[in-house]
Design a protein around this motif. Structure first.
Motif, PDB file in Angstrom:
ATOM      1  N   VAL A  26      15.097  17.933  43.779  1.00  0.00           N
ATOM      2  CA  VAL A  26      14.430  18.830  42.838  1.00  0.00           C
ATOM      3  C   VAL A  26      13.197  19.454  43.489  1.00  0.00           C
ATOM      4  CG1 VAL A  26      13.304  19.016  40.597  1.00  0.00           C
ATOM      5  CG2 VAL A  26      15.263  17.479  40.877  1.00  0.00           C
ATOM      6  N   HIS A  27      13.150  20.771  43.452  1.00  0.00           N
ATOM      7  CA  HIS A  27      12.000  21.518  43.941  1.00  0.00           C
ATOM      8  C   HIS A  27      11.414  22.279  42.760  1.00  0.00           C
ATOM      9  CE1 HIS A  27      13.076  21.039  48.290  1.00  0.00           C
ATOM     10  NE2 HIS A  27      14.282  20.872  47.747  1.00  0.00           N
ATOM     11  N   LYS A  28      10.141  22.169  42.545  1.00  0.00           N
ATOM     12  CA  LYS A  28       9.531  22.883  41.426  1.00  0.00           C
ATOM     13  C   LYS A  28       8.368  23.742  41.891  1.00  0.00           C
ATOM     14  CE  LYS A  28       6.547  19.007  39.974  1.00  0.00           C
ATOM     15  NZ  LYS A  28       6.235  18.086  38.877  1.00  0.00           N
ATOM     16  N   GLU A  73      11.744  34.705  43.351  1.00  0.00           N
ATOM     17  CA  GLU A  73      12.569  35.098  44.496  1.00  0.00           C
ATOM     18  C   GLU A  73      12.033  34.464  45.780  1.00  0.00           C
ATOM     19  OE1 GLU A  73      14.857  38.972  46.269  1.00  0.00           O
ATOM     20  OE2 GLU A  73      13.052  39.315  45.057  1.00  0.00           O
ATOM     21  N   ALA A  74      10.723  34.424  45.948  1.00  0.00           N
ATOM     22  CA  ALA A  74      10.143  33.803  47.141  1.00  0.00           C
ATOM     23  C   ALA A  74      10.498  32.324  47.213  1.00  0.00           C
ATOM     24  CB  ALA A  74       8.622  33.975  47.124  1.00  0.00           C
ATOM     25  N   ALA A  75      10.474  31.643  46.067  1.00  0.00           N
ATOM     26  CA  ALA A  75      10.831  30.220  46.038  1.00  0.00           C
ATOM     27  C   ALA A  75      12.311  30.016  46.344  1.00  0.00           C
ATOM     28  CB  ALA A  75      10.482  29.622  44.680  1.00  0.00           C
ATOM     29  N   ILE A  76      13.155  30.914  45.873  1.00  0.00           N
ATOM     30  CA  ILE A  76      14.590  30.823  46.173  1.00  0.00           C
ATOM     31  C   ILE A  76      14.832  30.976  47.669  1.00  0.00           C
ATOM     32  CG2 ILE A  76      16.777  32.089  45.943  1.00  0.00           C
ATOM     33  CD1 ILE A  76      16.107  32.469  42.971  1.00  0.00           C
ATOM     34  N   HIS A  77      14.160  31.930  48.281  1.00  0.00           N
ATOM     35  CA  HIS A  77      14.326  32.132  49.726  1.00  0.00           C
ATOM     36  C   HIS A  77      13.861  30.906  50.501  1.00  0.00           C
ATOM     37  CE1 HIS A  77      14.223  36.795  49.234  1.00  0.00           C
ATOM     38  NE2 HIS A  77      15.414  36.284  48.974  1.00  0.00           N
ATOM     39  N   LEU A  78      12.814  30.248  50.020  1.00  0.00           N
ATOM     40  CA  LEU A  78      12.266  29.083  50.703  1.00  0.00           C
ATOM     41  C   LEU A  78      13.150  27.845  50.517  1.00  0.00           C
ATOM     42  CD1 LEU A  78       9.859  27.866  52.302  1.00  0.00           C
ATOM     43  CD2 LEU A  78       8.824  27.333  50.073  1.00  0.00           C
ATOM     44  N   VAL A  79      13.595  27.606  49.275  1.00  0.00           N
ATOM     45  CA  VAL A  79      14.313  26.367  48.947  1.00  0.00           C
ATOM     46  C   VAL A  79      15.807  26.480  49.224  1.00  0.00           C
ATOM     47  CG1 VAL A  79      14.916  24.800  47.051  1.00  0.00           C
ATOM     48  CG2 VAL A  79      12.585  25.715  47.231  1.00  0.00           C
ATOM     49  N   LYS A  80      16.375  27.693  48.971  1.00  0.00           N
ATOM     50  CA  LYS A  80      17.820  27.915  49.051  1.00  0.00           C
ATOM     51  C   LYS A  80      18.573  26.912  48.149  1.00  0.00           C
ATOM     52  CE  LYS A  80      17.789  29.933  53.686  1.00  0.00           C
ATOM     53  NZ  LYS A  80      16.315  30.156  53.682  1.00  0.00           N
TER      54      LYS A  80
END
Length: 411
Positions: free
Chosen positions: A113-115, A130-137
């Protein structure tokens, strides 16, 4: 000697908190209907009607739109436990209590889990997500649309396209917002949405409508086939590889709600009757009209609260239509106000918790209670209680300001 209790006879209450709310009498009448057999043609017809009704509520063409028997948390758990596999990355933008709940359930499913967190009273912009999606994938983005803990409404319109472009499943818990705020499941490219009845839908807690896109159903079916192979390979002893719930297994629930009617559980018929009536009433009014009704009464309450010299909590540009947060005035005992409202006027308003514990009240206008008389009576009672406890306010201004909202809307 065993005790014998009286018949249940709850005191009369006007529930103006963040939910649950007073159930629409038509829903109560539907729920008093006699049961029929689980596979009686009338019962399976009602199940099909529920699916058709909730497609319109969710504004979707999804075939798999149905009920999970249990509170709104059961719907959340059913989606997450049926999709998440151990080690999957799940991204949760947290802006209130229920984002933390999504994190907990995803963690219990074995997810990484990434929050990302926003200060309570604020929401996220699409660029942050979107930035978090790119970082976490992540495999899945799990988010709450409306969080009654903070009264905030997270915009979803642009997030679905971001998720689809990045191959991320998009799940939303819309329990607190559906029916009182715009929700466009298909247009916003949501893969799964789950809700409850006890907020703007005007019902009791105990049934969790949800809808699933074809894309997420493919994921559920793929996992079904993989796990069936694991069970067969171990002669029905998976030795821990398969950890999915039986009760919340959406693959099995879909088999139950589908044409084959494969037995999974005994459908909670009384709750199904209530859920059906909640949707019928909403659609009779019109979903867009119901959203506007909630906005009208929410606006009237907000104006009235300011007429009580109460300071509003949170980003008002992103407030839910159906619940308002106000700061407890300095020197005013917050719980004494709530007690007087309940004991003297029979009206319940909400407290808060976490970082807002003892700092704000939460007042709801939702479902059957999103109506003019409920707003005006609540403001009148709150004015009396606050005045008697020493809060300085202009007499009569709260109701006058709320009435001005109603009069302007009627023109």
């Amino acid at each position: 000697m065993s005790e014998i209790f009286d018949q249940i006879n709850p005191p009369p209450r006007l529930l103006m908190g963040p939910g649950p709310i007073n159930v629409d009498p038509r829903v109560l009448r539907a729920m008093s209907s006699q049961l029929v057999g689980q596979y009686d043609p009338s019962m399976t017809a009602y199940m099909n009607e529920v699916m058709a009704l909730y497609r319109q509520v969710f504004k979707t063409e999804n075939r798999w739109t149905m009920l999970v028997d249990g509170t709104s948390r059961a719907g959340i758990e059913a989606v997450l436990v049926s999709v998440i596999e151990p080690g999957d990355k799940v991204l949760v933008p947290v802006f209130g209590r229920f984002g933390h709940l999504l994190c907990e359930i995803a963690h219990r499913c074995g997810a990484q889990v990434h929050k990302i967190e926003a200060e309570w009273g604020n929401v996220f912009n699409p660029e942050q997500i979107e930035a978090a999606i790119h970082l976490v994938k992540p495999k899945m983005l799990a988010i709450t649309q409306g969080d009654t803990a903070t009264t905030m409404l997270q915009p979803l319109k642009e997030i679905g396209e971001i998720c689809r472009r990045n191959g991320v499943l998009f799940y939303c818990d819309a329990t607190a917002s559906i029916g009182g705020n715009e929700l466009l499941s298909d247009e916003w490219q949501l893969d799964a949405v789950s809700v409850g009845l006890q907020k703007c839908l005007g019902g009791p807690s105990g049934s969790a409508p949800l809808t699933l896109s074809d894309h997420i159903v493919e994921q559920i079916d793929r996992r079904r086939h993989i796990e069936a192979g694991i069970r067969d390979a171990h002669h029905h002893d998976s030795k821990g590889e398969v950890i999915r719930s039986n009760y919340f297994d959406l693959a099995m629930i879909m088999d139950y709600w589908g044409e084959e009617r494969l037995n999974h559980h005994t459908e909670a018929a009384t709750m199904l009757f209530g859920a059906r009536e909640c949707a019928r009433i909403l659609l009779q009014e019109g979903v867009d009209e119901a959203v506007q009704r909630h906005k009208l009464h929410g606006d009237a309450l907000r104006e009235g609260a300011q007429g009580l010299n109460l300071r509003l909590f949170g980003d008002q540009m992103h407030k839910m239509n159906n619940v308002l947060g106000v700061y407890i005035p300095e020197g005013v005992p917050g719980e004494a106000v709530r007690t007087a409202m309940l004991e003297d006027f029979g009206i319940e308003i909400g407290t808060s918790f976490g970082p807002l514990k003892g700092k704000i009240w939460r007042i709801g206008t939702m479902g059957y209670n999103a109506r003019k008389d409920a707003v005006l009576v609540t403001l009148t009672a709150l004015e009396n209680v606050l005045r008697r406890l020493g809060h300085k306010l202009p007499l009569g201004e709260a109701v006058d300001r709320a009435m001005a909202v109603y009069e302007a809307a009627a023109q």
